[in-house]
Write a protein that holds these residues in place. Structure first.
Motif, mmCIF file in Angstrom:
data_model
loop_
_atom_site.group_PDB
_atom_site.id
_atom_site.type_symbol
_atom_site.label_atom_id
_atom_site.label_comp_id
_atom_site.label_asym_id
_atom_site.label_seq_id
_atom_site.Cartn_x
_atom_site.Cartn_y
_atom_site.Cartn_z
ATOM 1 N N PRO A 26 37.536 -25.430 -57.337
ATOM 2 C CA PRO A 26 37.189 -25.790 -58.864
ATOM 3 C C PRO A 26 36.133 -26.550 -59.089
ATOM 4 N N LEU A 27 35.787 -27.836 -58.140
ATOM 5 C CA LEU A 27 34.996 -28.495 -58.125
ATOM 6 C C LEU A 27 33.453 -27.942 -58.285
ATOM 7 N N ARG A 28 33.365 -27.131 -57.021
ATOM 8 C CA ARG A 28 32.015 -26.391 -56.756
ATOM 9 C C ARG A 28 31.748 -25.430 -57.758
ATOM 10 N N ARG A 29 32.785 -24.531 -58.152
ATOM 11 C CA ARG A 29 32.426 -23.723 -59.357
ATOM 12 C C ARG A 29 32.036 -24.448 -60.498
ATOM 13 N N ALA A 30 32.655 -25.560 -60.721
ATOM 14 C CA ALA A 30 32.122 -26.133 -62.241
ATOM 15 C C ALA A 30 30.775 -26.681 -61.865
ATOM 16 N N VAL A 31 30.541 -27.309 -60.664
ATOM 17 C CA VAL A 31 29.170 -27.661 -60.616
ATOM 18 C C VAL A 31 28.016 -26.467 -60.837
ATOM 19 N N LEU A 32 28.575 -25.338 -60.220
ATOM 20 C CA LEU A 32 27.433 -24.294 -60.329
ATOM 21 C C LEU A 32 27.511 -23.782 -61.826
ATOM 22 N N ASP A 37 24.403 -23.036 -66.622
ATOM 23 C CA ASP A 37 24.532 -22.998 -67.904
ATOM 24 C C ASP A 37 23.318 -23.950 -68.516
ATOM 25 N N ALA A 38 22.810 -25.153 -67.830
ATOM 26 C CA ALA A 38 21.970 -26.049 -68.271
ATOM 27 C C ALA A 38 20.673 -25.585 -67.983
ATOM 28 N N GLU A 39 20.371 -24.782 -67.149
ATOM 29 C CA GLU A 39 18.824 -24.135 -66.770
ATOM 30 C C GLU A 39 18.831 -22.678 -67.156
ATOM 31 N N GLY A 40 19.711 -22.021 -67.808
ATOM 32 C CA GLY A 40 19.725 -20.422 -67.924
ATOM 33 C C GLY A 40 19.448 -19.811 -66.667
ATOM 34 N N LEU A 41 20.212 -20.047 -65.422
ATOM 35 C CA LEU A 41 19.722 -19.406 -64.210
ATOM 36 C C LEU A 41 20.710 -18.501 -63.900
ATOM 37 N N PRO A 42 20.456 -17.352 -63.055
ATOM 38 C CA PRO A 42 21.226 -16.430 -62.817
ATOM 39 C C PRO A 42 22.479 -16.771 -61.903
ATOM 40 N N ASP A 118 18.717 -26.680 -57.410
ATOM 41 C CA ASP A 118 19.052 -28.130 -56.854
ATOM 42 C C ASP A 118 18.487 -29.110 -57.939
ATOM 43 N N ARG A 119 17.322 -28.886 -58.666
ATOM 44 C CA ARG A 119 16.883 -29.997 -59.499
ATOM 45 C C ARG A 119 18.059 -30.027 -60.854
ATOM 46 N N ALA A 120 18.367 -29.012 -61.316
ATOM 47 C CA ALA A 120 19.289 -28.889 -62.285
ATOM 48 C C ALA A 120 20.555 -29.369 -61.818
ATOM 49 N N SER A 121 20.981 -29.058 -60.609
ATOM 50 C CA SER A 121 22.333 -29.527 -60.396
ATOM 51 C C SER A 121 22.267 -31.118 -60.260
ATOM 52 N N ARG A 126 24.016 -36.303 -61.848
ATOM 53 C CA ARG A 126 23.731 -37.625 -62.464
ATOM 54 C C ARG A 126 24.192 -37.951 -63.846
ATOM 55 N N GLU A 127 24.127 -37.178 -64.661
ATOM 56 C CA GLU A 127 24.602 -37.273 -65.998
ATOM 57 C C GLU A 127 26.201 -37.471 -66.153
#
Length: 156
Positions: A26-32, A37-42, A118-121, A126-127
Motif C-alpha cells: 500500500p505504501l508503494r502504491r500510494a507513492v505511485l 496525480d501530481a504530474e499527470g503521468l501515465p 523520480d522528480r515528482a516522487s 518531501r512535502e
C-alpha cells in the motif's frame, strides 16, 4: 529467559513482520498514485517501471538477462516488452555482440517519463515527510540502513 518473555518477543517479531508485509504494498502504491496525480503521468504498472529502471541503469540488456535480473519468467519479460514496445517505451535493437540476438533499450520517451516520475516522487515525498513530526522523520531516516539490508538479503 522465561517462556512468557520468549512468547512476547515472538509475538512482537511476528507483529513487525506482519505490519511491514502489510504496509509495503500500500505504501508503494500510494507513492505511485500521488506521483502520477501530481504530474499527470501515465499509469505505468510497477513491473514496467522496474524494467525501465533496470534498462536505464544498465543501458541495454538481452531479454533473458533482464528476466534473470528482475527474477521473473522469460514469458513475463516477453509480455512486458510487447506492451512497452507498442507504447514506445522499450526498443529492441540488434545485439552488438550477437548478430542473431537483440537487446532491450529504454527509449528516450521512457527515460524522460522515468525522470519525471523520480522528480515528482521526490517532491511529493518531501512535502509529506515535512508534515511528520521530527521524531517520525528521524525514525524513518534511522530505519533506512536496516531496510537496505533487508532488501539486499531478499534479493540475494
Amino acid at each position: 529467559m522465561d517462556s512468557r518473555a520468549s512468547r512476547s518477543e515472538s509475538t512482537s517479531a511476528a507483529s513487525v513482520e506482519a505490519q511491514l508485509s502489510g504496509l509495503l504494498g500500500p505504501l508503494r502504491r500510494a507513492v505511485l498514485r500521488r506521483t502520477r496525480d501530481a504530474e499527470g503521468l501515465p499509469d505505468l504498472p510497477e513491473a514496467q517501471i522496474e524494467l525501465l529502471r533496470l534498462l536505464v541503469a544498465v543501458g541495454e540488456l538481452p531479454p533473458g538477462r533482464a528476466a534473470s535480473e528482475l527474477k521473473v519468467a522469460q514469458s513475463t519479460i516477453s509480455n512486458l516488452v510487447r506492451t512497452m514496445t507498442g507504447a514506445g517505451l522499450v526498443e529492441r535493437v540488434p545485439s552488438p555482440t550477437d548478430g542473431r540476438g537483440a537487446v532491450l533499450v529504454a527509449s528516450a520517451t521512457a527515460r524522460e517519463l522515468l525522470a519525471r516520475y523520480d522528480r515528482a516522487s521526490a517532491a511529493m515525498l518531501r512535502e509529506f515527510l515535512a508534515k511528520l513530526s521530527p521524531a517520525d522523520r528521524q525514525a524513518l531516516e534511522a530505519a533506512m540502513p536496516a531496510l537496505r539490508q533487508l532488501l539486499a538479503a531478499l534479493t540475494e
